[in-house]
Design a protein around this motif. Structure first.
Motif, PDB file in Angstrom:
ATOM      1  N   TYR A  25       0.847  -1.197   0.000  1.00  0.00           N
ATOM      2  CA  TYR A  25       0.000   0.000   0.000  1.00  0.00           C
ATOM      3  C   TYR A  25       0.883   1.248   0.000  1.00  0.00           C
ATOM      4  CZ  TYR A  25      -3.564   3.398   1.067  1.00  0.00           C
ATOM      5  OH  TYR A  25      -4.408   4.485   1.010  1.00  0.00           O
ATOM      6  N   CYS A  27       0.752   5.552   0.200  1.00  0.00           N
ATOM      7  CA  CYS A  27      -0.027   6.780   0.381  1.00  0.00           C
ATOM      8  C   CYS A  27       0.082   7.600  -0.897  1.00  0.00           C
ATOM      9  CB  CYS A  27       0.511   7.603   1.541  1.00  0.00           C
ATOM     10  SG  CYS A  27       0.123   6.857   3.125  1.00  0.00           S
ATOM     11  N   ASN A  65      -4.098   5.311  -2.652  1.00  0.00           N
ATOM     12  CA  ASN A  65      -5.267   6.188  -2.519  1.00  0.00           C
ATOM     13  C   ASN A  65      -4.985   7.518  -3.212  1.00  0.00           C
ATOM     14  OD1 ASN A  65      -3.292   6.900  -0.480  1.00  0.00           O
ATOM     15  ND2 ASN A  65      -4.804   8.414   0.163  1.00  0.00           N
ATOM     16  N   CYS A 222      -6.654   5.879   4.481  1.00  0.00           N
ATOM     17  CA  CYS A 222      -5.631   4.911   4.061  1.00  0.00           C
ATOM     18  C   CYS A 222      -5.878   3.548   4.708  1.00  0.00           C
ATOM     19  CB  CYS A 222      -4.232   5.442   4.353  1.00  0.00           C
ATOM     20  SG  CYS A 222      -3.783   6.765   3.207  1.00  0.00           S
ATOM     21  N   HIS A 247       0.472  10.528  10.517  1.00  0.00           N
ATOM     22  CA  HIS A 247      -0.418   9.775   9.625  1.00  0.00           C
ATOM     23  C   HIS A 247      -0.326   8.256   9.808  1.00  0.00           C
ATOM     24  CE1 HIS A 247      -2.941   9.019   6.242  1.00  0.00           C
ATOM     25  NE2 HIS A 247      -1.980   8.601   5.442  1.00  0.00           N
ATOM     26  N   GLU A 251      -2.821   5.496  11.436  1.00  0.00           N
ATOM     27  CA  GLU A 251      -3.335   4.376  10.633  1.00  0.00           C
ATOM     28  C   GLU A 251      -3.202   3.060  11.407  1.00  0.00           C
ATOM     29  OE1 GLU A 251      -2.307   3.662   6.529  1.00  0.00           O
ATOM     30  OE2 GLU A 251      -1.636   5.719   6.353  1.00  0.00           O
TER      31      GLU A 251
HETATM   32 ZN    ZN Z   1      -1.869   7.501   3.727  1.00  0.00          ZN
END
Ligand code: ZN
Ligand code: AMP
Length: 476
Positions: A25, A27, A65, A222, A247, A251
């Motif tokens: 993943y 950001c 994302n 996220c 961030h 998460e």
């Molecule tokens: Zn993110």
């Protein structure tokens, strides 16, 4: 492969949750403006990780994302929504600027050979998922409502600061100098999951929710977009180093509270590209974009090459002088590759031996500068040109520096009659202009100017060769 993990703070042997498969993943960008080349350094280095995992035989599924709502001007839940700020600046709607800058971002990625992830999901298309997860966090008592907003309660966790050894008193979200403390929070580190009350009544995008009309916080997007596409166990999460706190810390807090188990095993953070005057920003000084680089005559591959010459866990300083050096080095490299003949058979033993050097470099926490050195090792090696060309094609599956393509282009340009060539490569076009200017200077008997042009070209690594048919040149 050894890969540094910000969670353990060590280089660990990379082992995915499911053998042979990697979920990754990233950001994505906040699409309120163009990406600057600092942002793109992060995406280039993540692209190398993605491509190297594929090269090593893993089946990679990558999700990114697009932040089109919820990212406030301060990462600490304060300030205006960046998207709204962008829309006001350009007198457009939030959705118009989101579309425009998302497209521009992927155009920049294409120019830099950054692969588009399998899944690209804008935050605004997942509102139902955010609400579902927030409802569950409230039910599990990890979140509470105060003053109309929903907050995550960080005091419910055994360890909130996963990447740093912060004490609450040392680092308090929302109470940095000049920022008003949010009186609704039970603990200083708590963060917003859903806003219904913000200081900005003109927030353009709002949705109905069980807590009233509002919009999501930045962090929840996220976690939800990752879990939606990659499930409960994530192998690698990456982003720039500024994302580690708050961030990514947030998460982890909300995803693990929701799932009830560990969520992501590897956290990969890319250090910043800075200018001589400090952090690169979209608001101060010269706004450095890929378009600006091409306008100034740099092939985007020169910037990719510049990034690969240093390690992703070291900050990198941008200057035009550094770019000029990278350009000369890249053009010399391409000229050396262009000189390789397309003949002979690949020598399998030599191929494997030289490939081992490249693999060893990238297996060691993605050491791209040694991987670039492996290209020069190939060029110097005592093997035939067919083997060298095959190795360069193989390495370029990961490095994506257009090595053989640009070498072929250079050869085609050399073969074509000078008058008819108008190169797309700004460097080659510039050389040709200089040769023409020198010819005119000589005609006018301005030998000082002719010599000055020759010297300037030489300084850039270009040697002029005067022949009976006219002037040709050699790079490197
Ligand atoms: Zn993110
Ligand atoms: P943003 O569009 O602000 O959400 O940032 C996109 C990505 O760029 C994130 O992964 C950031 O961590 C990263 N980033 C921001 N500034 C820099 C920088 N100066 N150098 C490298 N990466 C950066």
């Amino acid at each position: 492969m050894q890969l540094y993990n910000s969670l353990t703070k060590t280089k660990d042997e990379f082992v995915p949750h499911e053998p042979g498969k990697v979920s990754m993943y990233t950001c994505g960008p906040t699409v309120y403006h163009f990406a600057h080349i600092g942002n793109l350094r992060t995406y280039i280095m993540e692209d190398i990780l993605d491509r190297y995992l594929r090269y090593a035989g893993y089946e990679v599924t990558r999700v990114m994302n697009i932040t089109d709502v919820g990212h406030l001007t301060s990462d600490a839940d304060t300030g205006e929504d960046k998207m709204l700020k962008g829309a006001k600046r350009e007198k457009k709607t939030v959705m118009e600027i989101a579309k425009f800058y998302t497209d521009k971002f992927f155009e920049d990625c294409k120019m830099l050979n950054i692969r588009r992830p399998e899944v690209v999901e804008p935050a605004t298309s997942c509102i139902d998922e955010f609400i579902k997860v927030i409802e569950s966090l409230i039910e599990k008592d990890f979140a509470y409502e105060a003053g109309g907003n929903i907050y995550f309660d960080t005091s419910k966790l055994d360890q909130y600061y996963k990447f740093h050894n912060f004490e609450e008193e040392d680092l308090a979200v929302g109470v940095r100098e000049g920022v008003e403390a949010d009186g609704n929070k039970r603990n200083k580190a708590d963060f917003v999951l859903w806003f219904t009350k913000s200081k900005f009544d003109d927030q353009e995008l709002k949705w109905d929710s069980p807590w009233g009309i509002g919009y999501p916080g930045w962090h929840i997007e996220c976690s939800c977009i990752s879990m939606k596409h990659l499930g409960e166990h994530l192998d690698i999460h990456c982003g720039g180093i500024d994302n580690a706190f708050p961030h990514h810390t947030n998460e982890i807090a909300q995803s693990e509270a929701y799932l009830g188990h560990k969520w992501c095993n590897w956290w990969v953070h890319v250090l910043h590209l800075n200018t001589n005057s400090g952090k690169m920003s979209k608001s101060k000084g010269e706004f450095l974009t890929v378009s600006l680089l091409t306008e100034k005559g740099y092939d985007p591959m020169v910037y990719r090459f510049f990034c690969l010459q240093s390690h992703y866990r070291k900050s990198l300083v941008f200057s035009w002088e550094n770019m000029d050096n990278a350009k000369v080095a890249y053009n010399k490299l391409i000229a050396r590759i262009a000189a390789l003949k397309e003949e002979g058979e690949v020598d399998a033993a030599a191929f494997e031996e030289l490939k081992a050097g490249f693999v060893k470099a990238l297996d060691n926490d993605l050491n791209t500068s040694l991987a670039v050195t492996a290209i020069y090792d190939v060029l110097k090696a005592k093997t035939n040109d067919a083997t060298k060309r095959a190795l360069l094609a193989d390495f370029d599956r990961v490095l994506c520096l257009n090595l053989l393509e640009n070498a072929a282009k250079l050869n085609a340009e050399k073969e074509a009659p000078a008058e008819t060539v108008k190169s797309d490569d700004p460097f080659v076009a510039w050389i040709e202009e200089q040769i023409e200017a020198r010819k005119n200077a000589k005609k006018e008997k301005n030998y000082a100017e002719a010599d000055r042009i020759r010297a300037e070209l030489l300084e850039k690594g270009v040697t002029l060769i005067d022949t009976k048919e006219g002037t040709t040149y050699q790079i490197g």
